[in-house]
Motif scaffolding. Structure first.
Motif, short mmCIF file in Angstrom:
data_model
loop_
_atom_site.label_atom_id
_atom_site.label_comp_id
_atom_site.label_asym_id
_atom_site.label_seq_id
_atom_site.Cartn_x
_atom_site.Cartn_y
_atom_site.Cartn_z
N GLY A 208 0.96 -1.04 -0.03
CA GLY A 208 -0.09 0.24 -0.18
C GLY A 208 0.84 1.32 -0.05
N ALA A 209 0.27 2.38 0.26
CA ALA A 209 1.05 3.45 0.64
C ALA A 209 1.96 3.61 1.34
CB ALA A 209 -0.23 4.61 0.82
N ASN A 210 2.99 4.55 1.07
CA ASN A 210 4.19 4.26 1.98
C ASN A 210 4.86 3.17 2.17
OD1 ASN A 210 3.68 7.25 2.37
ND2 ASN A 210 2.15 6.79 3.75
N ASP A 211 4.70 2.25 1.38
CA ASP A 211 5.30 0.90 1.68
C ASP A 211 4.62 -0.14 2.53
OD1 ASP A 211 6.86 1.21 -0.79
OD2 ASP A 211 8.52 1.97 0.31
N LYS A 212 3.76 0.39 3.00
CA LYS A 212 3.11 -0.45 4.12
C LYS A 212 2.43 -1.79 3.53
CE LYS A 212 0.74 1.42 7.42
NZ LYS A 212 -0.34 2.22 8.18
N LEU A 213 2.75 -2.83 4.10
CA LEU A 213 2.34 -4.32 3.56
C LEU A 213 1.13 -4.72 4.22
CD1 LEU A 213 5.66 -6.07 4.12
CD2 LEU A 213 4.60 -4.74 1.73
N TYR A 214 0.29 -5.25 3.40
CA TYR A 214 -1.28 -5.65 3.63
C TYR A 214 -1.27 -6.93 3.73
CZ TYR A 214 -2.39 -0.72 4.42
OH TYR A 214 -2.44 0.45 4.94
N THR B 290 -6.13 -7.56 -1.84
CA THR B 290 -5.72 -6.76 -2.95
C THR B 290 -6.20 -5.45 -2.52
OG1 THR B 290 -5.41 -6.65 -5.37
CG2 THR B 290 -7.64 -7.18 -4.53
N LEU B 291 -5.40 -4.44 -2.94
CA LEU B 291 -5.81 -3.08 -2.63
C LEU B 291 -6.21 -2.53 -4.17
CD1 LEU B 291 -2.84 -1.97 -0.62
CD2 LEU B 291 -5.33 -2.12 -0.01
N HIS C 224 -5.89 2.89 -3.93
CA HIS C 224 -6.03 2.37 -2.45
C HIS C 224 -7.09 3.21 -1.53
CE1 HIS C 224 -1.16 2.07 -2.64
NE2 HIS C 224 -1.96 1.38 -3.66
N THR C 225 -8.19 3.18 -2.17
CA THR C 225 -9.28 3.66 -1.45
C THR C 225 -10.22 2.68 -0.65
OG1 THR C 225 -10.69 3.72 -3.45
CG2 THR C 225 -9.56 5.84 -2.82
N PHE C 226 -9.59 1.26 -1.32
CA PHE C 226 -10.33 0.09 -0.56
C PHE C 226 -9.58 -1.22 -0.74
CE2 PHE C 226 -12.21 0.24 -5.01
CZ PHE C 226 -11.94 -1.25 -5.26
#
Length: 107
Positions: free
Chosen positions: A36-42, A92-93, A97-99
């Protein structure tokens, strides 16, 4: 390798465990990751109770042992975003990156 947690595997094959537990519960079936944003992993952990060698029990018991989590490499913090999921094993994002979409196999 699902029971080792969220891994970083370098081009030369070196393996580093980024995180292997959240809220005091070890990951047993870690899978599915998106960035995700700022390289955050989900990512998802299909079960904190049963490992890959007992995955059939997860399906047979039909209890919500799965979680949807995030890992922030800058802070090294792991957060549980959703818990009590049924065999969570896909994430999956959206492109903006809104959902996020999380798959629950049993449901």
């Amino acid at each position: 390798m699902t029971y080792y947690g969220l891994l970083n595997i370098s081009k030369d094959g070196a393996i580093q465990v980024l995180t292997d537990e959240a809220e005091g519960l070890k990951f047993k079936l870690t899978d599915a990751v998106d960035i995700g944003a700022n390289d955050k992993l989900y990512f998802t952990d299909a079960s904190y109770k049963y490992g890959v060698d007992q995955a059939f029990l997860e399906l047979m018991v039909g209890r919500p042992h799965g979680r949807f989590l995030s890992y922030d490499p800058s802070t090294k913090k792991t957060s549980v975003l959703l818990k009590d999921l049924y065999s969570a094993n896909g994430v999956t994002l959206s492109a903006d990156h809104t959902f996020v979409i999380v798959c629950e196999t049993v449901m």
